[in-house]
Design a protein around this motif. Sequence first.
Motif, PDB file in Angstrom:
ATOM      1  N   GLU A  38       0.815  -1.216   0.000  1.00 47.72           N
ATOM      2  CA  GLU A  38       0.000   0.000   0.000  1.00 47.72           C
ATOM      3  C   GLU A  38       0.850   1.269   0.000  1.00 47.72           C
ATOM      4  OE1 GLU A  38      -3.334   0.173  -0.379  1.00 47.72           O
ATOM      5  OE2 GLU A  38      -3.317  -2.000  -0.591  1.00 47.72           O
ATOM      6  N   LEU A  39       2.020   1.229   0.614  1.00 44.59           N
ATOM      7  CA  LEU A  39       2.861   2.421   0.700  1.00 44.59           C
ATOM      8  C   LEU A  39       3.864   2.543  -0.445  1.00 44.59           C
ATOM      9  CD1 LEU A  39       3.555   2.505   4.544  1.00 44.59           C
ATOM     10  CD2 LEU A  39       1.942   3.891   3.240  1.00 44.59           C
ATOM     11  N   ALA A  40       3.946   1.542  -1.302  1.00 46.58           N
ATOM     12  CA  ALA A  40       4.936   1.539  -2.378  1.00 46.58           C
ATOM     13  C   ALA A  40       4.826   2.759  -3.280  1.00 46.58           C
ATOM     14  CB  ALA A  40       4.815   0.259  -3.204  1.00 46.58           C
ATOM     15  N   GLU A  41       3.606   3.200  -3.563  1.00 43.87           N
ATOM     16  CA  GLU A  41       3.446   4.335  -4.468  1.00 43.87           C
ATOM     17  C   GLU A  41       3.880   5.650  -3.827  1.00 43.87           C
ATOM     18  OE1 GLU A  41      -0.874   5.787  -4.841  1.00 43.87           O
ATOM     19  OE2 GLU A  41      -1.061   3.672  -4.285  1.00 43.87           O
ATOM     20  N   GLY A  44       8.667   7.678  -3.161  1.00 44.55           N
ATOM     21  CA  GLY A  44       9.361   8.904  -3.571  1.00 44.55           C
ATOM     22  C   GLY A  44       9.069  10.070  -2.653  1.00 44.55           C
ATOM     23  N   ILE A  45       7.816  10.253  -2.306  1.00 50.34           N
ATOM     24  CA  ILE A  45       7.417  11.350  -1.418  1.00 50.34           C
ATOM     25  C   ILE A  45       8.029  11.167  -0.037  1.00 50.34           C
ATOM     26  CG2 ILE A  45       5.440  12.409  -0.253  1.00 50.34           C
ATOM     27  CD1 ILE A  45       3.800  11.673  -2.797  1.00 50.34           C
ATOM     28  N   ILE A  46       8.000   9.947   0.458  1.00 49.68           N
ATOM     29  CA  ILE A  46       8.551   9.660   1.781  1.00 49.68           C
ATOM     30  C   ILE A  46      10.048   9.965   1.802  1.00 49.68           C
ATOM     31  CG2 ILE A  46       9.064   7.815   3.440  1.00 49.68           C
ATOM     32  CD1 ILE A  46       6.341   6.553   2.550  1.00 49.68           C
ATOM     33  N   LEU A  47      10.756   9.557   0.760  1.00 49.70           N
ATOM     34  CA  LEU A  47      12.197   9.821   0.693  1.00 49.70           C
ATOM     35  C   LEU A  47      12.479  11.317   0.619  1.00 49.70           C
ATOM     36  CD1 LEU A  47      13.420   6.968  -1.671  1.00 49.70           C
ATOM     37  CD2 LEU A  47      13.780   7.180   0.795  1.00 49.70           C
ATOM     38  N   CYS A  48      11.636  12.044  -0.108  1.00 50.31           N
ATOM     39  CA  CYS A  48      11.808  13.500  -0.173  1.00 50.31           C
ATOM     40  C   CYS A  48      11.678  14.126   1.211  1.00 50.31           C
ATOM     41  CB  CYS A  48      10.786  14.122  -1.124  1.00 50.31           C
ATOM     42  SG  CYS A  48      11.111  13.812  -2.864  1.00 50.31           S
ATOM     43  N   PHE A  49      10.707  13.696   1.981  1.00 49.37           N
ATOM     44  CA  PHE A  49      10.538  14.228   3.336  1.00 49.37           C
ATOM     45  C   PHE A  49      11.704  13.832   4.231  1.00 49.37           C
ATOM     46  CE2 PHE A  49       5.956  14.633   2.274  1.00 49.37           C
ATOM     47  CZ  PHE A  49       5.851  15.996   2.538  1.00 49.37           C
ATOM     48  N   PHE A  51      14.790  13.247   3.375  1.00 52.27           N
ATOM     49  CA  PHE A  51      16.007  13.969   2.999  1.00 52.27           C
ATOM     50  C   PHE A  51      15.774  15.459   2.745  1.00 52.27           C
ATOM     51  CE2 PHE A  51      16.937   9.537   1.721  1.00 52.27           C
ATOM     52  CZ  PHE A  51      18.009   9.328   2.576  1.00 52.27           C
ATOM     53  N   ASN A  52      14.586  15.967   3.117  1.00 53.03           N
ATOM     54  CA  ASN A  52      14.226  17.379   2.984  1.00 53.03           C
ATOM     55  C   ASN A  52      14.492  17.937   1.594  1.00 53.03           C
ATOM     56  OD1 ASN A  52      13.345  17.724   5.665  1.00 53.03           O
ATOM     57  ND2 ASN A  52      15.455  17.854   6.347  1.00 53.03           N
ATOM     58  N   ILE A  53      14.095  17.188   0.585  1.00 49.71           N
ATOM     59  CA  ILE A  53      14.303  17.611  -0.788  1.00 49.71           C
ATOM     60  C   ILE A  53      13.214  18.567  -1.243  1.00 49.71           C
ATOM     61  CG2 ILE A  53      14.401  16.792  -3.189  1.00 49.71           C
ATOM     62  CD1 ILE A  53      15.729  14.253  -2.091  1.00 49.71           C
ATOM     63  N   LEU A  54      12.017  18.429  -0.729  1.00 54.18           N
ATOM     64  CA  LEU A  54      10.916  19.300  -1.144  1.00 54.18           C
ATOM     65  C   LEU A  54      11.070  20.711  -0.638  1.00 54.18           C
ATOM     66  CD1 LEU A  54       7.795  16.979  -0.821  1.00 54.18           C
ATOM     67  CD2 LEU A  54       8.942  17.702  -2.882  1.00 54.18           C
TER      68      LEU A  54
END
Length: 54
Positions: A38-41, A44-49, A51-54
């Motif tokens: 369920e969390l696979a999609e 990318g968003i989780i990794l951005c948060f 590593f503070n990329i957003l």
Amino acid sequence: MMSRKQHLKSNKIALEMDISVKMVEKYISRALKTLRTELAEYTGIILCFIFNIL
């Protein structure tokens, strides 16, 4: 999940719930698989948060 939040071993959970250790392990495995699916999609968003990329 009792095993994660309360840091209980499978045998302790089995005793408290009056089920077999194998059943506890099966439920934990199934729950983790569902979470991964369920969390696979959102990976990318989780990794951005993280590593503070957003």
